[in-house]
Design an enzyme around this catalytic site. Structure first.
Site, PDB file in Angstrom:
ATOM      1  N   ASP A 106      -0.489   5.465   6.847  1.00  0.00           N
ATOM      2  CA  ASP A 106      -1.028   5.983   5.584  1.00  0.00           C
ATOM      3  C   ASP A 106      -2.187   6.933   5.843  1.00  0.00           C
ATOM      4  O   ASP A 106      -2.720   7.538   4.919  1.00  0.00           O
ATOM      5  CB  ASP A 106      -1.421   4.858   4.624  1.00  0.00           C
ATOM      6  CG  ASP A 106      -2.499   3.934   5.166  1.00  0.00           C
ATOM      7  OD1 ASP A 106      -2.935   4.103   6.329  1.00  0.00           O
ATOM      8  OD2 ASP A 106      -2.898   3.001   4.428  1.00  0.00           O
ATOM      9  N   SER A 107      -2.535   7.126   7.116  1.00  0.00           N
ATOM     10  CA  SER A 107      -3.456   8.196   7.511  1.00  0.00           C
ATOM     11  C   SER A 107      -2.928   9.558   7.101  1.00  0.00           C
ATOM     12  O   SER A 107      -3.678  10.540   7.087  1.00  0.00           O
ATOM     13  CB  SER A 107      -3.680   8.161   9.026  1.00  0.00           C
ATOM     14  OG  SER A 107      -2.440   8.083   9.718  1.00  0.00           O
ATOM     15  N   ASP A 143       3.430   2.060   7.426  1.00  0.00           N
ATOM     16  CA  ASP A 143       2.321   1.438   6.701  1.00  0.00           C
ATOM     17  C   ASP A 143       2.711   1.146   5.254  1.00  0.00           C
ATOM     18  O   ASP A 143       3.377   1.961   4.600  1.00  0.00           O
ATOM     19  CB  ASP A 143       1.102   2.366   6.688  1.00  0.00           C
ATOM     20  CG  ASP A 143       0.137   2.076   7.807  1.00  0.00           C
ATOM     21  OD1 ASP A 143       0.166   0.959   8.362  1.00  0.00           O
ATOM     22  OD2 ASP A 143      -0.658   2.969   8.145  1.00  0.00           O
ATOM     23  N   LYS A 183       3.602  -2.412   8.319  1.00  0.00           N
ATOM     24  CA  LYS A 183       2.240  -2.828   8.685  1.00  0.00           C
ATOM     25  C   LYS A 183       1.402  -2.920   7.424  1.00  0.00           C
ATOM     26  O   LYS A 183       1.463  -2.042   6.572  1.00  0.00           O
ATOM     27  CB  LYS A 183       1.601  -1.842   9.660  1.00  0.00           C
ATOM     28  CG  LYS A 183       0.170  -2.235  10.066  1.00  0.00           C
ATOM     29  CD  LYS A 183      -0.368  -1.381  11.198  1.00  0.00           C
ATOM     30  CE  LYS A 183      -0.740   0.016  10.761  1.00  0.00           C
ATOM     31  NZ  LYS A 183      -1.890  -0.002   9.807  1.00  0.00           N
ATOM     32  N   GLU A 198      -2.659  -4.341   5.912  1.00  0.00           N
ATOM     33  CA  GLU A 198      -4.033  -4.671   6.289  1.00  0.00           C
ATOM     34  C   GLU A 198      -4.447  -6.025   5.728  1.00  0.00           C
ATOM     35  O   GLU A 198      -4.029  -6.416   4.637  1.00  0.00           O
ATOM     36  CB  GLU A 198      -4.979  -3.583   5.794  1.00  0.00           C
ATOM     37  CG  GLU A 198      -4.699  -2.212   6.396  1.00  0.00           C
ATOM     38  CD  GLU A 198      -5.639  -1.138   5.882  1.00  0.00           C
ATOM     39  OE1 GLU A 198      -6.609  -1.481   5.166  1.00  0.00           O
ATOM     40  OE2 GLU A 198      -5.405   0.044   6.198  1.00  0.00           O
ATOM     41  N   GLU A 251      -8.685  -2.802  14.870  1.00  0.00           N
ATOM     42  CA  GLU A 251      -9.362  -1.515  14.702  1.00  0.00           C
ATOM     43  C   GLU A 251     -10.858  -1.688  14.541  1.00  0.00           C
ATOM     44  O   GLU A 251     -11.331  -2.578  13.828  1.00  0.00           O
ATOM     45  CB  GLU A 251      -8.822  -0.767  13.473  1.00  0.00           C
ATOM     46  CG  GLU A 251      -9.512   0.583  13.254  1.00  0.00           C
ATOM     47  CD  GLU A 251      -8.858   1.449  12.204  1.00  0.00           C
ATOM     48  OE1 GLU A 251      -9.373   2.567  11.975  1.00  0.00           O
ATOM     49  OE2 GLU A 251      -7.851   1.024  11.606  1.00  0.00           O
TER      50      GLU A 251
END
Length: 264
Positions: free
Chosen positions: A45-46, A84, A113, A115, A182
């Protein structure tokens, strides 16, 4: 050419072989990275920042992720593909999380993925229960940027350290096959890596993880808006790209863009 799977990533951890992971958002770069031997491609999602021009990842939508996941999937043959889950695609309930994870698999991903640590364990468990592989992500979690007061290193105090150790255990127990670490001290990331049976992928977490991931634009020297301390550039491509485009523009304006060798 044999396809990478989650079994290969688990074997790499047990054998001590480092896992190479890089972001990719389209078919062209997915193919280039695949040919270069990258083990895992992440449709991150960057893309909100490096592709779409947003200030953070919070404006990325499921439609964005589905589109770019499909493009990357069409470009790679061997690398394992992870996508993501964007902000609000899994925080609004387990049924939403499972449905959206399924959409990313239908687009071509082989895992998702998301968070969060213990607070996300129930969601990880729900997605894994329907046989969708889940990669966790703890430490500095960009979707929590406002709660953290910015992109700040996590785990520097004893309470934060204990919380991250607990988060790592919770993610593994919930059924994640791997976890991204991270923005945390290298010693803590190494301790977490030793404590888990699943692979850890570091980004700004030192060399003690089972693998490493970088955003492709950072690695290649294409993104200059900000440069985190942990980013090591392995190329400086922004200048030659800019010079090539400037040369093209000059040729167009001078009328020398097309010679006999480029004409029909």
């Amino acid at each position: 050419m044999r396809k990478n799977t989650i079994l290969d990533l688990g074997r790499m951890k047990s054998e001590g072989s480092k896992i190479v992971m890089i972001t990719a958002y389209d078919a062209l770069f997915a193919r280039i990275f695949d040919d270069a031997g990258v083990d895992v491609l992440l449709v991150g999602d960057s893309l909100g920042q490096v592709i779409l021009g947003h200030p953070d990842t919070l404006n990325v939508t499921m439609e964005d992720m589905v589109r770019h996941t499909g493009a990357a999937a069409r470009g790679r043959k061997r690398a394992f593909l992870v996508a993501d889950m964007p902000f609000l695609s899994y925080q609004t309930g387990r049924s939403d999380a499972v449905r959206n994870a399924g959409r990313l698999l239908q687009a071509g991903a082989e895992a998702v993925k998301l968070e969060g640590g213990r607070n996300a364990a129930a969601t990880i468990r729900a997605i894994a229960k329907v046989d969708i592989p889940v990669m966790g992500h703890i430490g500095l979690t960009p979707q929590s940027v406002h709660r953290m007061g910015g992109y700040r290193v996590q785990g520097k105090t004893d309470p934060q350290r204990e919380r991250l150790l607990d988060d790592a255990t919770a993610v593994q127990e919930a059924g994640a096959f791997a976890v991204v670490l991270e923005g945390m001290p290298a010693a803590l990331a190494a301790e977490i890596t030793r404590s888990l049976s699943i692979p850890t992928i570091g980004i700004g977490a030192g060399a003690g993880c089972d693998g490493q991931v970088l955003v492709m634009q950072d690695l290649l020297g294409l993104f200059d808006e900000f440069r985190p301390k942990f980013v090591r550039r392995f190329g400086e491509l922004r200048r030659p790209v800019s010079e090539a485009v400037a040369a093209y523009a000059e040729a167009v304006r001078a009328g020398s863009i097309t010679g006999k060798e480029h004409s029909f």
